[in-house]
Scaffold this motif. Sequence first.
Motif, PDB file in Angstrom:
ATOM      1  N   GLY A   1       0.796  -1.225   0.000  1.00 33.74           N
ATOM      2  CA  GLY A   1       0.000   0.000   0.000  1.00 33.74           C
ATOM      3  C   GLY A   1       0.827   1.272   0.000  1.00 33.74           C
ATOM      4  N   ILE A   2       2.128   1.153   0.245  1.00 35.68           N
ATOM      5  CA  ILE A   2       2.983   2.340   0.232  1.00 35.68           C
ATOM      6  C   ILE A   2       3.258   2.765  -1.221  1.00 35.68           C
TER       7      ILE A   2
ATOM      8  N   ASP B   1       9.303   6.231  -3.469  1.00 35.48           N
ATOM      9  CA  ASP B   1       9.265   7.667  -3.190  1.00 35.48           C
ATOM     10  C   ASP B   1       8.422   7.993  -1.958  1.00 35.48           C
ATOM     11  N   ASN B   2       7.528   7.055  -1.586  1.00 34.65           N
ATOM     12  CA  ASN B   2       6.676   7.321  -0.427  1.00 34.65           C
ATOM     13  C   ASN B   2       7.270   6.810   0.881  1.00 34.65           C
ATOM     14  N   LEU B   3       8.392   6.110   0.786  1.00 31.74           N
ATOM     15  CA  LEU B   3       8.984   5.514   1.987  1.00 31.74           C
ATOM     16  C   LEU B   3       9.327   6.550   3.050  1.00 31.74           C
ATOM     17  N   HIS B   4       9.710   7.746   2.593  1.00 37.44           N
ATOM     18  CA  HIS B   4      10.112   8.786   3.555  1.00 37.44           C
ATOM     19  C   HIS B   4       8.977   9.111   4.522  1.00 37.44           C
ATOM     20  N   LEU B   5       7.724   8.933   4.069  1.00 36.11           N
ATOM     21  CA  LEU B   5       6.575   9.187   4.942  1.00 36.11           C
ATOM     22  C   LEU B   5       6.615   8.247   6.145  1.00 36.11           C
ATOM     23  N   ALA B   6       6.980   7.000   5.884  1.00 35.58           N
ATOM     24  CA  ALA B   6       7.074   6.013   6.958  1.00 35.58           C
ATOM     25  C   ALA B   6       8.285   6.298   7.842  1.00 35.58           C
ATOM     26  N   GLU B   7       9.391   6.706   7.201  1.00 37.60           N
ATOM     27  CA  GLU B   7      10.608   7.048   7.958  1.00 37.60           C
ATOM     28  C   GLU B   7      10.308   8.199   8.928  1.00 37.60           C
ATOM     29  N   GLU B   8       9.589   9.188   8.434  1.00 31.73           N
ATOM     30  CA  GLU B   8       9.284  10.346   9.270  1.00 31.73           C
ATOM     31  C   GLU B   8       8.406   9.965  10.454  1.00 31.73           C
TER      32      GLU B   8
ATOM     33  N   ARG C   1       7.091  -8.702   2.590  1.00 33.29           N
ATOM     34  CA  ARG C   1       7.845  -9.261   1.463  1.00 33.29           C
ATOM     35  C   ARG C   1       7.842  -8.425   0.170  1.00 33.29           C
ATOM     36  N   PRO C   2       6.660  -7.968  -0.316  1.00 34.22           N
ATOM     37  CA  PRO C   2       6.669  -7.271  -1.618  1.00 34.22           C
ATOM     38  C   PRO C   2       7.603  -6.058  -1.651  1.00 34.22           C
ATOM     39  N   VAL C   3       7.696  -5.357  -0.540  1.00 32.83           N
ATOM     40  CA  VAL C   3       8.542  -4.158  -0.479  1.00 32.83           C
ATOM     41  C   VAL C   3      10.020  -4.552  -0.559  1.00 32.83           C
ATOM     42  N   ILE C   4      10.366  -5.647   0.128  1.00 29.53           N
ATOM     43  CA  ILE C   4      11.754  -6.131   0.118  1.00 29.53           C
ATOM     44  C   ILE C   4      12.114  -6.640  -1.284  1.00 29.53           C
ATOM     45  N   ASP C   5      11.174  -7.393  -1.892  1.00 26.16           N
ATOM     46  CA  ASP C   5      11.428  -7.946  -3.230  1.00 26.16           C
ATOM     47  C   ASP C   5      11.624  -6.853  -4.275  1.00 26.16           C
TER      48      ASP C   5
ATOM     49  N   LEU D   1       1.162  -0.628   7.815  1.00 24.71           N
ATOM     50  CA  LEU D   1       0.655   0.359   6.851  1.00 24.71           C
ATOM     51  C   LEU D   1       0.572  -0.246   5.447  1.00 24.71           C
ATOM     52  N   GLY D   2      -0.646  -0.402   4.956  1.00 23.03           N
ATOM     53  CA  GLY D   2      -0.816  -0.944   3.606  1.00 23.03           C
ATOM     54  C   GLY D   2      -0.345  -2.381   3.486  1.00 23.03           C
ATOM     55  N   ILE D   3      -0.507  -3.139   4.573  1.00 24.32           N
ATOM     56  CA  ILE D   3      -0.127  -4.560   4.578  1.00 24.32           C
ATOM     57  C   ILE D   3      -1.404  -5.380   4.653  1.00 24.32           C
TER      58      ILE D   3
END
Lengths: 325, 260
Positions: free
Chosen positions: A212-213, A217-224, A237-241, A266-268
Amino acid sequence: MKTGILVIAEQLRGKLTDTTFEMLGIGREIATVLELPLHAVLLGKGSASLFSQLGAADSVFVLDGASLEMPTADAIAASITNLLNKKPATLILIPGTNIFLGVGPILSGRTEMPFVNFCKDLQIKDHAAILTCQLFGGKIFADIRLPENRGIVSIYPGSFSPEPGRSGRVPPVETIEVGREETKVTFKRFIEPEAGDVNITQQDVLVAVGRGIQSQDNLHLAEELATALGGAVCASRPVIDQGWLPLSRQVGKSGMIVKPKLYLALGISGAPEHTEGMKGAQLIISINTDPKAPIFNVSHYGVCQDVLEILPLLTEELKTQKVRG
Amino acid sequence: MNIITCLKMVPDVVEELEVGPDGKSLDTQWLRLRLSEPDEHALEQSLLLKEKHGGKVTVLAFEAPELEEALFTALAKGADRAIKFTGDFSGLGGPVAAQILSSFLRSNPQLLTADTLILTGSQAIDDLEGELSPCLAEKLGFPFIGVVTGIEFDPERKKAVVLKEFAGGLRGEFEVPIPAVLGIQAAEKPPRYVPVAKVRSAMKSMKIEPREVPRPDSLGRLPVEQLYKPEVAGMAEMIEGSPSEIAGRLVEILSKRALA
């Protein structure tokens, strides 16, 4: 010859896995109802010393086979097939783990016993074993009735409590010669987990991102958000792959088992492979656009919204809260 | 190198799944299918191997709705041939699929040369009766290893060194003689993207080869009593409202537990 129920114990680098005790617990329960003996099976040299932990079984069979140190699926299946010639069994429980992937189908082909995958529950109703299996990423369950209670069942890790399978009793042990299996696949070496920048198993707060992320480019939202909460970002898994985050940040079957104080999913979607790794978290809050996402079945709080919309607002709100003190 | 890649269509779980009137299978009326995700990785890994070592990639699949597009996409990505088994294969389980595939391959020896690697997804979300790759390896008498995330092929020694995932990030290195069947968990690179225009041009210039295969008596072997949607445990308290109200409520929950 009296038949019984077999639990194939799983060990990784000299330690029995939790799944082994889960299988022993449920195995004990059904063995009692069906009035059958329960036997635990240890594969290979070097594992014999582990037998004393398997007291929930009536007895332990140690299969002596040279190639069983880091066994391949065909080697495990061959050893069990040989064991069955000496010690017949009606029901065989095997772990639904990466180590054992392939054992069930191969053993089934060689013994003509039916194989059932993805089992998350096992009950005896009127002397019949009813298996509940999770399909389609946990979205659908299937109930299977095994003819004559005979079959090989792959138990999904985390489906049962391991506690009933632990026992202080020292079981009788029997070494069984199963011969050396000629396997064409040879184990060379272990490759240790890459030392990540962050050890996600040691974090109190994890912000986990899934499909769902949508983009890197949207990862920074989660980092913040993770920074605002004093935690770290991990992923399914999908994000890692996709290569958006390193393997060391993966939660689930092939990745890490985490038990943080807070797990924000988030979005899992919550496929069983993922929930296996995080359902022990103290507080689980999930955000997903699909109201039927299985992740909500293991969450304490759920939000049915787009993560990309909620994320910045949540981070902002946390920062404001901090300023207010 | 001769690479065979077995692909399969599975229900897209992003969509709502409904149980059909028989109570034992999915309602196919609104079902949307997609290529099984690990199969997509198996295809990518096949193409990476071809790029590195040369050879041909042949994709095999059982007929299913929306399969043609998936096959043309595979061709557009770089597969050389696409073969489709025609017929109704709904409810096909791993063991029977393996039986059909192995007979087909055996009767087409040019597809089963000494330098053959058969790749397929390590598992699929509907593998109730078992994964395809170990079943197929058994039928063909080939070595098998699953949960593979990397392949180094050594043409001289006719061996592949593969990486298999265990748990907790731990992996193992295994050596497998060729020919072999490998269950792919993830390709070394994310599956490549192919523009629609390229798929369209593949549709014009390339062909999907239909093949009839003898239909077995039964496609699945397990007696399914019933299929159902899991009851939502009612565990999650759903938070509703406008996005900012939700954010406020979440912070409240976290503050109460001294997490914010």
